[in-house]
Design an enzyme around this catalytic site. Sequence first.
Site, PDB file in Angstrom:
ATOM      1  N   ARG A   1      80.661  -8.266  39.197  1.00 55.01           N
ATOM      2  CA  ARG A   1      79.758  -7.838  40.269  1.00 55.01           C
ATOM      3  C   ARG A   1      80.539  -6.951  41.213  1.00 55.01           C
ATOM      4  O   ARG A   1      81.756  -6.763  41.062  1.00 55.01           O
ATOM      5  CB  ARG A   1      79.105  -9.030  40.997  1.00 55.01           C
ATOM      6  CG  ARG A   1      79.887 -10.288  41.127  1.00 55.01           C
ATOM      7  CD  ARG A   1      81.060 -10.242  42.075  1.00 55.01           C
ATOM      8  NE  ARG A   1      80.736  -9.696  43.386  1.00 55.01           N
ATOM      9  CZ  ARG A   1      81.583  -9.080  44.162  1.00 55.01           C
ATOM     10  NH1 ARG A   1      82.824  -8.889  43.774  1.00 55.01           N
ATOM     11  NH2 ARG A   1      81.227  -8.623  45.346  1.00 55.01           N
ATOM     12  N   GLY A   2      79.826  -6.396  42.174  1.00 50.52           N
ATOM     13  CA  GLY A   2      80.397  -5.358  43.022  1.00 50.52           C
ATOM     14  C   GLY A   2      80.032  -4.011  42.436  1.00 50.52           C
ATOM     15  O   GLY A   2      80.208  -3.771  41.238  1.00 50.52           O
ATOM     16  N   ALA A   3      79.518  -3.133  43.271  1.00 49.21           N
ATOM     17  CA  ALA A   3      78.961  -1.871  42.777  1.00 49.21           C
ATOM     18  C   ALA A   3      79.952  -1.087  41.929  1.00 49.21           C
ATOM     19  O   ALA A   3      79.623  -0.585  40.852  1.00 49.21           O
ATOM     20  CB  ALA A   3      78.499  -1.022  43.962  1.00 49.21           C
ATOM     21  N   ASP A  32      76.357  -0.844  48.032  1.00 48.24           N
ATOM     22  CA  ASP A  32      75.927  -0.689  46.648  1.00 48.24           C
ATOM     23  C   ASP A  32      75.221   0.641  46.424  1.00 48.24           C
ATOM     24  O   ASP A  32      75.131   1.115  45.299  1.00 48.24           O
ATOM     25  CB  ASP A  32      75.004  -1.847  46.262  1.00 48.24           C
ATOM     26  CG  ASP A  32      75.761  -3.154  46.166  1.00 48.24           C
ATOM     27  OD1 ASP A  32      76.130  -3.533  45.046  1.00 48.24           O
ATOM     28  OD2 ASP A  32      76.012  -3.787  47.202  1.00 48.24           O
TER      29      ASP A  32
END
Length: 362
Positions: free
Chosen positions: A52-54, A241
Amino acid sequence: MQGNYKALWLSDDMFDECLEVIDQRQLPFIYDTKYLTTTEEVVSAIKNMTVRGAGVIGSVAAFGIYIAAIEVEGDYEALREKAALIRASRPTAVNLMWAVDKMMGLLKDSDNLIEDARAFAIELNDKEAKESQEIAKHGCDIIEEILKKKNKTKINILTHCNAGWLAVIDEGTALAPIYEAKRRGIDVHVWVDETRPRNQGASLTAWELAKSEIEHTVITDNMGGLLMQKGEVDMVIVGADRVSANGDVANKIGTYLKALAAYDNEVPFYVAIPASTFDFEIRDGIKEIPIEERSPDEVQFINGVDEEGVLRRVRITPENSPALNYGFDITPAKFVTRLITNRGVCEADFDKIREKFKKSDA
């Protein structure tokens, strides 16, 4: 770097080269990695938040195209179908779509699809890692300016969610200036929002900072405003994001409330992003950026270790109480003090953003 980063790296399994990633769902209690060897595994890892994390989502997507190219044995038309699956795996983080589109554009006229996909994915990610280093430098310059202005020797920074190297290779965005501050010998303390409902702050940001021996304190999501009123926050830095062409910021749910509190208490609110986080097709983030609605289970249940050290999942709401779980919110550009980017510091303004990041080369 060449395909080896802190949150993900190319690795050999029994058959072909594949992508190995840290399983972020189990941190901070268990450190484990997963091998991604098929398109389906890449899509699943993005959807279920193994990664996860953009930025890291975009990184995994780029290498996912390479994995897919191996699967389809270099057939571009078949690769397009696989790419569409990866591109649709999550809706809010624009880095995902950017990475897939960039890779497919580069591969369109390739004579050696598999080899080129590997090379382009590494090139793309090496560039992202270098942009993280530039964000670190520009952001830390701001930290030094704030310390000088306030005539202080120690800075207190509040952050929301996780925007370190688990989220964006190779040092993150919001945390990158903090890591740079440590290297410069600056005395820094970080207020870490827990970031309900998945607790990425309490689980991931705190884990990262602890590993780097950076002073930090985990706080409830609703404590930030009080700390600002008490003068115990010198600046806020968050990641994003997606950032629209006019500077509206999509980030983890709760970011908007931090921006409001910061605005009311005259605390500077910064958003740290690489070029790939801009979406120049969107001119009004509040109206146009899609907001992911996630499973209510994330609100109704929580993971943690019990007194015996056993990892458990427990319900925290009444069984018959429904829950709503929007994953992100939009912070209007007017509440953003500045954007900290790999090309320098920029106002959250349509013309200023266009001047620094033209669509053709962003």
